[in-house]
Motif scaffolding. Structure first.
Motif, short mmCIF file in Angstrom:
data_model
loop_
_atom_site.label_atom_id
_atom_site.label_comp_id
_atom_site.label_asym_id
_atom_site.label_seq_id
_atom_site.Cartn_x
_atom_site.Cartn_y
_atom_site.Cartn_z
N LEU A 138 0.83 -1.20 0.00
CA LEU A 138 0.00 0.00 0.00
C LEU A 138 0.87 1.25 0.00
O LEU A 138 0.53 2.25 -0.65
N ALA A 139 1.98 1.20 0.75
CA ALA A 139 2.88 2.35 0.81
C ALA A 139 3.44 2.66 -0.58
O ALA A 139 3.50 3.82 -1.00
N MET A 140 3.85 1.62 -1.31
CA MET A 140 4.39 1.84 -2.65
C MET A 140 3.31 2.35 -3.60
O MET A 140 3.55 3.25 -4.41
N LEU A 141 2.09 1.78 -3.49
CA LEU A 141 0.98 2.23 -4.33
C LEU A 141 0.66 3.69 -4.03
O LEU A 141 0.40 4.48 -4.95
N GLY A 142 0.66 4.05 -2.75
CA GLY A 142 0.36 5.42 -2.37
C GLY A 142 1.35 6.41 -2.96
O GLY A 142 0.98 7.49 -3.42
N LYS A 143 2.64 6.05 -2.93
CA LYS A 143 3.66 6.95 -3.50
C LYS A 143 3.45 7.15 -5.00
O LYS A 143 3.57 8.26 -5.53
N ARG A 144 3.13 6.06 -5.70
CA ARG A 144 2.92 6.16 -7.15
C ARG A 144 1.72 7.03 -7.48
O ARG A 144 1.77 7.90 -8.36
N LEU A 145 0.60 6.79 -6.78
CA LEU A 145 -0.59 7.58 -7.05
C LEU A 145 -0.41 9.03 -6.65
O LEU A 145 -0.94 9.93 -7.29
N ALA A 146 0.35 9.25 -5.56
CA ALA A 146 0.59 10.63 -5.12
C ALA A 146 1.33 11.41 -6.19
O ALA A 146 1.05 12.61 -6.41
#
Length: 587
Positions: A386-394
């Motif tokens: 989730l942390a990696m997904l959040g960075k990408r979407l951010a």
């Protein structure tokens, strides 16, 4: 001849230590967070993994853990140490600055998400008391995982910290509330709650006053002995003592651990304590995560795959959306709200505690508790993802100035600074002082937003993209400066730039002389080793301080710098040695 019998507790400890010794270096080698590795190891060596086969293959008993309940005290102690180290990174002044976020954003996040989850579960047939218990349990997010991932100094870290602090404060009231709602505990439940609250408040006040008076003296005595062992013993005494005192009056021991860390953070010895406790932090996190992995039964998941998948996705989506909306309403940037919302979406280790309390209070059935325990364990497992997904979407929704919004004359030749942290800012300041135009690029939106507020000319973008540097005008750039400290990334950038622009001056930051030699081999014009420059600065300072005239000192420093650069270039075995530069510009 038979060897001495090893106790089950000792055997379990050896399995945990062995797993830790394998997971941390292995996953670090592949640049993957060890969080996933610990959970997978717990799944593998636990009672639902290889532990199932102990009766068929007796030798597996030496490398598996068949009774995870024996590790529960270690897991709890691990969480205590984690909260203690988090407290060391904070201070009361910083917490006071966050008070509006803690009791505003934190309260809204927990109560709104808890109420929405309870409403959904109630509509699905769960009785209202059980639905409320489940909603509150699933509304918690993992302090043990989120803060090590986000840190506490970034906008995402500060937002997450404020919500997590409120959740930690609310653990005890929620557990007592569940007890008061129990069929046979309505009487006296609220009375016990008030008793715990006033006793807890008194204990916390005494600890804060006593800690400010006693801790500096305690660590001063330990410092005088110059014994790291005594410093460690004093640190463990403080954290264990504080946890026991808060647990004695009915508060969670993690409250005492966090408070102990905050009190030590106010002393001048916090850096030494933090350094001594750092190795224990990774071990504590590993023990906790391994016990989480042991609670995942793959056969149960397979038998109820659709229901469990639906529950996990539903909880993650609802928490991410609500948290993101609340952050936007509180004024956070879209990128910060997106990343924080997704990072905070999974349930918590505290969810398991609240679920156990709800089951003990007979608010939910044992089967229901087990179902949501599995959902929680899966949620914890996917937190790094989730942390990696959040960075990408951010990055995709970021509002920072991008390459499409360059200021000024696009045809003006500018020095390009790749990476705009502390080093990049210093270089920009020097260029500004000498009226040299520049543009900086960085893929961290928080750094770019801060730089723009401070008046720097910086844009958001990924310098590795084919067209990124072209849009910055690299064809006309007097030079490119690489300030990133990632070893492989710097080499890749140098090779790419040298291939595309044979005459372009490329000045790169290097960790040491070996890294500098590799950068020279890749095509750097100048590689500046941090170790070399720090040594030269120290030499310059000591020579001037002892009375040597400034002129000869500066001349000798330049001479020594050129001598070392020539040596490093030879080690790099360049076919075409780039022109040496004697600029004092530091990386």
């Amino acid at each position: 001849m038979h060897g001495a019998e090893i106790s089950p507790l000792m055997k379990d400890a050896l399995v945990i230590l062995g797993a830790t010794g394998i997971v941390i270096p292995l996953f670090a080698r592949f640049r993957v967070t060890p969080i996933i590795g610990f959970i997978l190891v717990g799944l593998l060596v636990g009672p639902y993994g290889l532990g199932r086969m102990v009766f068929e293959y007796e030798w597996l008993s030496h490398v598996t853990i068949t009774d995870p309940e024996r590790l529960e005290p270690f897991a709890e102690f691990g969480i205590i140490l984690l909260l203690f180290t988090i407290g060391l990174e904070l201070s009361f002044n910083r917490l006071w600055q966050l008070r509006k976020l803690v009791f505003g954003l934190g309260a809204l996040e927990l109560l709104v998400i808890g109420a929405l989850l309870a409403a959904v579960l109630s509509m699905m047939g769960q009785y209202w008391t059980g639905a409320m218990a489940l909603g509150l349990a699933l509304a918690f997010s993992s302090t043990a995982l989120v803060l090590p991932i986000s840190g506490t100094n970034t906008p995402v870290g500060r937002a997450a910290l404020s919500m997590l602090l409120f959740e930690d404060i609310m653990i005890v009231p929620i557990i007592f509330l569940l007890g008061a709602l129990a069929p046979n505990m309505a009487e006296g439940g609220l009375g016990d709650l008030w008793t715990t609250l006033w006793q807890g408040a008194l204990v916390v006040a005494v600890m804060m006053i006593g800690g400010r008076l006693l801790l500096p003296r305690l660590f001063a005595q330990a410092a005088r002995t110059k014994s790291p062992e005594l410093f460690l013993a004093a640190s463990m005494l403080v954290v264990i003592g504080a946890s026991l005192v808060t647990a004695f009056v009915g508060l969670s021991p993690i409250v005492g651990a966090l408070l102990a860390g905050l009190l030590i953070a106010e002393t001048e010895y916090h850096t030494e304590v933090e350094g001594i406790m750092e190795p224990f932090k990774g071990l504590a996190l590993g023990i906790f995560l391994i016990t989480i992995g042991m609670g995942i039964d793959l056969f149960t998941i397979w038998d109820n795959l659709a229901m469990i998948a639906g529950a996990v996705i539903g909880v993650l989506l609802l928490k991410a959306i609500v948290t993101g909306i609340l952050l936007r309403l509180m004024g956070a940037r879209s990128a910060t709200a997106t990343e924080t919302g997704i990072l905070m979406a999974s349930p918590s280790e505290t969810s398991l505690i609240v679920l156990a309390a709800a089951s003990s209070a007979m608010l939910i059935q044992p089967g229901t508790a087990q179902f949501w325990q599995i959902v929680t364990a899966i949620g914890l497992t996917v937190t790094p993802l989730l942390a990696m997904l959040g960075k990408r979407l951010a990055r995709s929704v970021d509002e920072a100035p991008s390459l499409e919004h360059l200021d000024g004359d696009a045809d003006t030749p500018r020095v390009i600074i790749v990476g705009f942290g502390r080093v990049g800012k210093l270089i920009a300041q020097m260029l500004q002082r000498h009226d040299q135009p520049y543009v900086a690029i960085d893929s961290n939106p928080d750094l770019i937003e801060e730089a723009r507020r401070e008046g720097y000319y910086a844009v958001f973008g990924n310098a590795l993209r084919e067209d990124a540097l072209d849009k910055l005008g690299i064809a006309r750039a007097p030079a490119v400066i690489l300030t990133m400290d990632e070893h492989i990334l710097a080499q890749r950038m140098v090779k790419k730039l040298r291939t595309a622009h044979s005459e372009l001056p490329i000045i790169a930051r290097a960790r040491d002389s070996f890294h500098a030699a590799e950068l020279y081999r890749s095509g750097a014009s100048t590689a500046v080793p941090e170790t070399l420059e720090s040594s030269l600065q120290l030499s310059e300072a000591v020579l001037v301080d002892i009375g040597v005239p400034m002129g000869p000192v500066i001349a000798s420093i330049h001479e020594k710098r050129d001598e070392y650069r020539e040596k490093i270039q030879k080690e790099g075995a360049l076919e075409h040695k780039p022109k040496l530069r004697t600029s004092t510009m530091e990386s």
